[in-house]
Design an enzyme around this catalytic site. Structure first.
Site, short mmCIF file in Angstrom:
data_model
loop_
_atom_site.label_atom_id
_atom_site.label_comp_id
_atom_site.label_asym_id
_atom_site.label_seq_id
_atom_site.Cartn_x
_atom_site.Cartn_y
_atom_site.Cartn_z
N ASN A 92 11.96 -16.80 -12.34
CA ASN A 92 12.19 -17.96 -13.19
C ASN A 92 11.02 -18.92 -13.22
O ASN A 92 10.85 -19.66 -14.19
CB ASN A 92 13.45 -18.68 -12.69
CG ASN A 92 13.50 -20.12 -13.12
OD1 ASN A 92 13.84 -20.43 -14.26
ND2 ASN A 92 13.14 -21.02 -12.20
N LYS A 144 4.53 -15.35 -21.66
CA LYS A 144 5.99 -15.17 -21.76
C LYS A 144 6.32 -13.97 -22.65
O LYS A 144 7.30 -13.27 -22.42
CB LYS A 144 6.65 -16.44 -22.28
CG LYS A 144 6.68 -17.59 -21.26
CD LYS A 144 7.55 -17.25 -20.07
CE LYS A 144 7.75 -18.44 -19.15
NZ LYS A 144 8.65 -18.17 -18.03
N TYR A 168 1.04 -20.08 -22.73
CA TYR A 168 2.45 -19.95 -22.35
C TYR A 168 3.12 -18.85 -23.17
O TYR A 168 3.76 -17.95 -22.62
CB TYR A 168 3.15 -21.29 -22.56
CG TYR A 168 4.58 -21.35 -22.09
CD1 TYR A 168 4.89 -21.41 -20.73
CD2 TYR A 168 5.64 -21.38 -23.00
CE1 TYR A 168 6.20 -21.50 -20.30
CE2 TYR A 168 6.95 -21.46 -22.58
CZ TYR A 168 7.23 -21.52 -21.23
OH TYR A 168 8.54 -21.61 -20.81
N SER A 218 14.00 -24.39 -6.82
CA SER A 218 14.27 -25.71 -6.25
C SER A 218 14.63 -26.77 -7.28
O SER A 218 15.03 -27.88 -6.91
CB SER A 218 13.06 -26.20 -5.42
OG SER A 218 11.92 -26.35 -6.26
#
Length: 243
Positions: A79, A147, A143, A14
């Site tokens: 994503n 990742k 993070y 979005s």
């Protein structure tokens, strides 16, 4: 053999990079399902929105079940992501749990659900959005760890799924001008200017830069590329980066 269905599920579709990916896939003729906390404002007859908090495992499971019930998904683009920065002394394990669920668990749930269709069609494309931060960056314990986990997960899946005609690859963006970036770096600040100057190509990235990389991995003709990581980072993955 008939052409594979062009149906893509995109998490975090979005806003920012996710929105650019949705727009790019729509332009390529895909049916696109966006899974995000907010409904997409893209006005297109082939864009479908499912509102869900992907850090909530049960809610994610329900949303994913709805997606595969309604659509024959053959392309998965994971994503959705959040940063939750903190120096080591202030790192919270609750944040780690949330990022594991979002960056890793959600990918597993979505790909597992899409696998029967992909295997039946003997075609699939899985693209995970990691980050240049997987190589290490201050304040990014949770993070960077999750990742980086995406890289190992993708390489494992690439080996497992190759016989089924399914490729699995990773796009790892560097500093991209999105709302999430500006949550960390003030827009128009000296810090932003200094960061752009420190990047080898001397600019910040745009969401469209990342969307074009995703398009490459999603393309049905690119069937001989799997288990790879493409850094869309302006050269920062081969140098140093200080935020």
């Amino acid at each position: 053999m008939s052409a594979p269905a062009k149906v893509a599920a995109v998490t975090g579709g979005s806003a920012g990079i996710g929105k650019a990916i949705c727009e790019d896939l729509l332009a390529q003729g895909y049916e696109v399902v966006s899974l995000a906390r907010r409904r997409s404002d893209i006005d297109h007859p082939k864009l479908h929105s499912i509102e869900v908090d992907l850090t909530e495992r049960a809610a994610t499971g329900q949303a994913v079940a709805e997606v595969v019930r309604r659509f024959d998904v053959t392309t998965v683009v994971h994503n959705a992501g959040v940063i939750r920065p903190a120096l080591l002394a202030e790192v919270k394990l609750d944040d780690l749990d949330a990022l594991v669920d979002l960056h890793l668990g959600c990918a597993i749930q979505l790909v597992q659900a899409a696998l029967p269709t992909m295997r039946a069609q003997r075609f699939g494309r899985v693209i995970l959005l990691s980050s240049r931060a997987a190589l290490g960056l201050q304040t990014r314990t949770n993070y960077s760890a999750t990742k980086a986990g995406m890289l190992g997960m993708a390489r494992t899946w690439a080996l497992e799924l190759a016989p089924d005609g399914i490729t699995v690859n990773v796009v790892a963006p560097g500093p991209i001008r999105t709302d999430m970036f500006y949550d960390v770096v003030e827009a128009g600040s000296e810090k932003e200017r200094a960061l752009a100057a420190s990047i080898p190509v001397k600019r910040l990235g745009e969401s469209a830069d990342v969307a074009r990389a995703v398009r490459f991995f999603a393309d049905p003709v690119n069937s001989f590329v799997t288990g790879q990581v493409l850094y869309v980072c302006g050269g920062t993955s081969v140098g140093s980066l200080a935020l």
